[in-house]
Design a protein around this motif. Structure first.
Motif, mmCIF file in Angstrom:
data_model
loop_
_atom_site.group_PDB
_atom_site.id
_atom_site.type_symbol
_atom_site.label_atom_id
_atom_site.label_comp_id
_atom_site.label_asym_id
_atom_site.label_seq_id
_atom_site.Cartn_x
_atom_site.Cartn_y
_atom_site.Cartn_z
ATOM 1 N N VAL A 87 0.821 -1.213 0.000
ATOM 2 C CA VAL A 87 0.000 0.000 0.000
ATOM 3 C C VAL A 87 0.854 1.261 0.000
ATOM 4 O O VAL A 87 0.548 2.234 -0.705
ATOM 5 C CB VAL A 87 -0.981 -0.013 1.189
ATOM 6 C CG1 VAL A 87 -1.613 1.361 1.395
ATOM 7 C CG2 VAL A 87 -2.066 -1.048 0.961
ATOM 8 N N LEU A 88 1.933 1.281 0.789
ATOM 9 C CA LEU A 88 2.801 2.462 0.792
ATOM 10 C C LEU A 88 3.359 2.720 -0.603
ATOM 11 O O LEU A 88 3.380 3.868 -1.072
ATOM 12 C CB LEU A 88 3.944 2.281 1.790
ATOM 13 C CG LEU A 88 4.965 3.427 1.869
ATOM 14 C CD1 LEU A 88 4.291 4.727 2.280
ATOM 15 C CD2 LEU A 88 6.107 3.087 2.830
ATOM 16 N N ASN A 89 3.784 1.662 -1.273
ATOM 17 C CA ASN A 89 4.258 1.807 -2.651
ATOM 18 C C ASN A 89 3.158 2.285 -3.582
ATOM 19 O O ASN A 89 3.375 3.139 -4.450
ATOM 20 C CB ASN A 89 4.800 0.464 -3.160
ATOM 21 C CG ASN A 89 6.256 0.251 -2.791
ATOM 22 O OD1 ASN A 89 6.791 0.923 -1.925
ATOM 23 N ND2 ASN A 89 6.898 -0.685 -3.452
ATOM 24 N N LEU A 134 0.421 4.027 -2.849
ATOM 25 C CA LEU A 134 0.061 5.421 -2.582
ATOM 26 C C LEU A 134 1.090 6.376 -3.174
ATOM 27 O O LEU A 134 0.738 7.366 -3.833
ATOM 28 C CB LEU A 134 -0.054 5.647 -1.070
ATOM 29 C CG LEU A 134 -1.216 4.942 -0.347
ATOM 30 C CD1 LEU A 134 -1.045 5.057 1.160
ATOM 31 C CD2 LEU A 134 -2.553 5.513 -0.782
ATOM 32 N N THR A 135 2.367 6.077 -2.940
ATOM 33 C CA THR A 135 3.413 6.961 -3.458
ATOM 34 C C THR A 135 3.506 6.895 -4.976
ATOM 35 O O THR A 135 3.758 7.906 -5.633
ATOM 36 C CB THR A 135 4.766 6.608 -2.833
ATOM 37 O OG1 THR A 135 5.046 5.208 -3.025
ATOM 38 C CG2 THR A 135 4.774 6.912 -1.345
ATOM 39 N N SER A 143 -5.826 2.188 -3.014
ATOM 40 C CA SER A 143 -4.818 3.208 -2.698
ATOM 41 C C SER A 143 -4.912 4.381 -3.646
ATOM 42 O O SER A 143 -4.834 5.550 -3.241
ATOM 43 C CB SER A 143 -3.409 2.597 -2.754
ATOM 44 O OG SER A 143 -3.267 1.550 -1.821
ATOM 45 N N GLY A 180 0.250 4.987 4.575
ATOM 46 C CA GLY A 180 1.071 3.876 4.098
ATOM 47 C C GLY A 180 1.855 3.221 5.217
ATOM 48 O O GLY A 180 2.002 1.992 5.255
ATOM 49 N N CYS A 212 -0.264 0.756 7.196
ATOM 50 C CA CYS A 212 -0.442 -0.504 6.462
ATOM 51 C C CYS A 212 0.820 -1.364 6.514
ATOM 52 O O CYS A 212 0.744 -2.595 6.569
ATOM 53 C CB CYS A 212 -0.818 -0.218 5.009
ATOM 54 S SG CYS A 212 -2.460 0.506 4.807
#
Length: 494
Positions: A24-26, A28-29, A170, A212, A215
């Motif tokens: 998720v962090l990936n 979103l970014t 995301s 992110g 998560c």
């Protein structure tokens, strides 16, 4: 031949949830990176179009090189740092790099935003390289875990589907927050984005990184990785033992000798090129080509695309069961072709309401098409690896290398010849119209042709060796794995 199936290959619901949020962090970014990078660096920082394109190219090259490096090193790692797990260790390194670098990528240069553009270019390049290294660490190891969590085709496809569903969620989240921020912080020009809007991107960046990070905590606390990576290969070989055969051991050189490796990599690359090129230039198409809509549509339009992509994933199980995976890819590409045609005719409408309806319709078709082709391309790569998880990260790394490099080069070339300046011109209006029409159409046609070359191929299913009694050597032959274990028509949503 009846292959042995072990109970651990059935992934629990808790593990599926924890795994699905691990990217998720990936996601979103990446949503901010592809959707708003050119907008931010050209309209907020005031870089020329070519310089903004080169920043994206630097990031894509760094990402491409990192994916190959991480793929090799992750496969070679045994138990990871403090026996934390070889995949999760690299994933954690990636999370730290992204968390520490991404906020600087979408903020004005600290203490230097009045400096020369070349100095700011170096400043942003440094943080972009760190961000892309971290992004690739998390992406490759997260993908490689699929085939180590389970060898069953249905379970692997389910993990791919859940992973992509969170990717869509995301993106929806990013575009929803962006539309709210752009609507609340209205400027004098409601159809454009200027340097006065820098605080909007700063706020959006902090929200993205914060959500992110939550998560990532769920992923690392909720998913347990196998602690015996070195023995994993032998375990998978034993799982695939049949009455007269066993799975061949694969090295990275073995994969490079398979024709299907290059065919799947090409389909993967094309699916990502369509997704990323449309994602990058859709906001600019709205601002410069249409130019009459409120700037909030730079968030609403891609939001509609991703919502439709999420909804399209639900009936995909029945569609794939009836048609098969490869026909499903072609069906998705047909939706993409329809959206590209609509993007060409939108500016011919004179009424704003008709333009809005046509734009939303094109984005809905695009969302259905890109969602379908990306899920299927991920599943084809997973099929290619099959039980041979000893080189799983390498396969995903090379495929990601191709798509990152291709995307960076294509976007940099587009920006190099971009005639647009901060004030929209007639040439600028036509330019983005050509980009959103002819590039998706051309790439979609190439993808259809490549998919047809795989039509009768059993991807990853011909890697068994015949064991001859009384002999130590084995005779290699093509033996189709058990039909219940590999099924080209297995559902994309389990």
């Amino acid at each position: 031949m009846d292959a042995i199936v072990s109970e651990p290959d059935l992934v629990t619901k808790k593990s599926k949830l924890a795994y699905s949020v691990g990217h998720v962090l990936n996601d979103l970014t990446a949503s901010m990176w592809f959707s708003y990078l050119l907008v931010f660096y050209h309209r907020i920082v005031n870089f020329p179009n070519a310089s903004a394109g080169y920043l994206l190219l630097i990031g894509q090259i760094a990402d491409a090189i990192s994916t190959t490096f991480v793929g090799f090193e992750s496969d070679r790692t045994r138990t990871g740092l403090f026996h934390y797990g070889r995949r999760k260790t690299w994933h954690l390194v990636g999370v730290i790099c992204v968390f520490c670098s991404f906020p600087f990528c979408f903020n004005l240069c600290i203490k230097c935003h009045h400096s020369d553009l070349w100095a700011q270019f170096i400043y942003y390049s440094m943080f972009i390289i760190i961000f892309q290294f971290g992004w690739s660490c998390s992406q490759i190891t997260h993908l490689a875990m699929i085939n180590e969590l389970t060898h069953k085709d249905g379970e692997r496809v389910a993990l791919n589907s859940y992973r992509y569903a969170w990717t869509v969620i995301s993106n929806i989240f990013v575009y929803t927050i962006a539309s709210i921020l752009l609507g609340i912080h209205s400027s004098t020009d409601e159809t454009d984005i200027t340097s006065a809007d820098a605080h909007i991107f700063r706020t959006l960046t902090f929200i993205v990184v914060g959500v992110g990070l939550v998560c990532m905590i769920v992923f690392h606390m909720g998913l347990r990785e196998s602690q015996q990576p070195a023995e994993e290969t032998e375990h998978r070989l034993q799982l695939s033992l049949t009455s007269s055969g066993r799975l061949k051991r694969m090295t990275w050189k073995s994969f490079l000798r398979e024709k299907e490796f290059y065919q799947c990599a090409f389909i993967w690359m094309c699916a990502r090129v369509i997704l990323n090129v449309t994602q990058v230039f859709l906001p600019l198409y709205i601002i410069d080509t249409i130019s009459t809509l409120n700037r909030v549509f730079v968030a609403i339009a891609p939001l509609c695309s991703y919502v439709s992509g999420l909804l399209a994933s639900f009936p995909m199980r029945a569609i794939n069961k009836r048609l098969g995976r490869k026909p499903t890819i072609i069906l998705g590409l047909c939706f993409t072709l329809g959206s590209a045609v609509l993007f060409w005719f939108i500016i011919d409408f004179k009424d704003n309401l008709r333009i809005q309806i046509a734009l939303i319709s094109a984005c809905v078709l695009l969302g259905i098409g890109t969602s379908t082709t990306n899920i299927c391309s991920f599943s084809l790569a997973s099929d290619l690896i099959g039980l041979n998880t000893e080189c799983g990260a390498f396969v995903y790394g090379i495929m990601s290398f191709c798509d990152k490099l291709a995307n960076g080069i294509v976007i940099a070339i587009i920006q190099q010849f971009n005639p647009c300046i901060l004030a929209s011109t007639t040439a600028c209006t036509s330019y983005y119209r050509y980009i959103l029409t002819f590039i998706p159409i051309g790439v979609a046609i190439l993808t259809i042709l490549m998919t047809l070359t795989l039509w009768k191929t059993n991807i990853g299913g011909n890697r068994h060796e015949i064991i001859v009694e009384g002999q130590t050597d084995v005779q290699t032959t093509d033996v189709i794995s058990d039909e219940n274990d590999y099924n080209e028509r297995s559902p994309l949503i389990a």
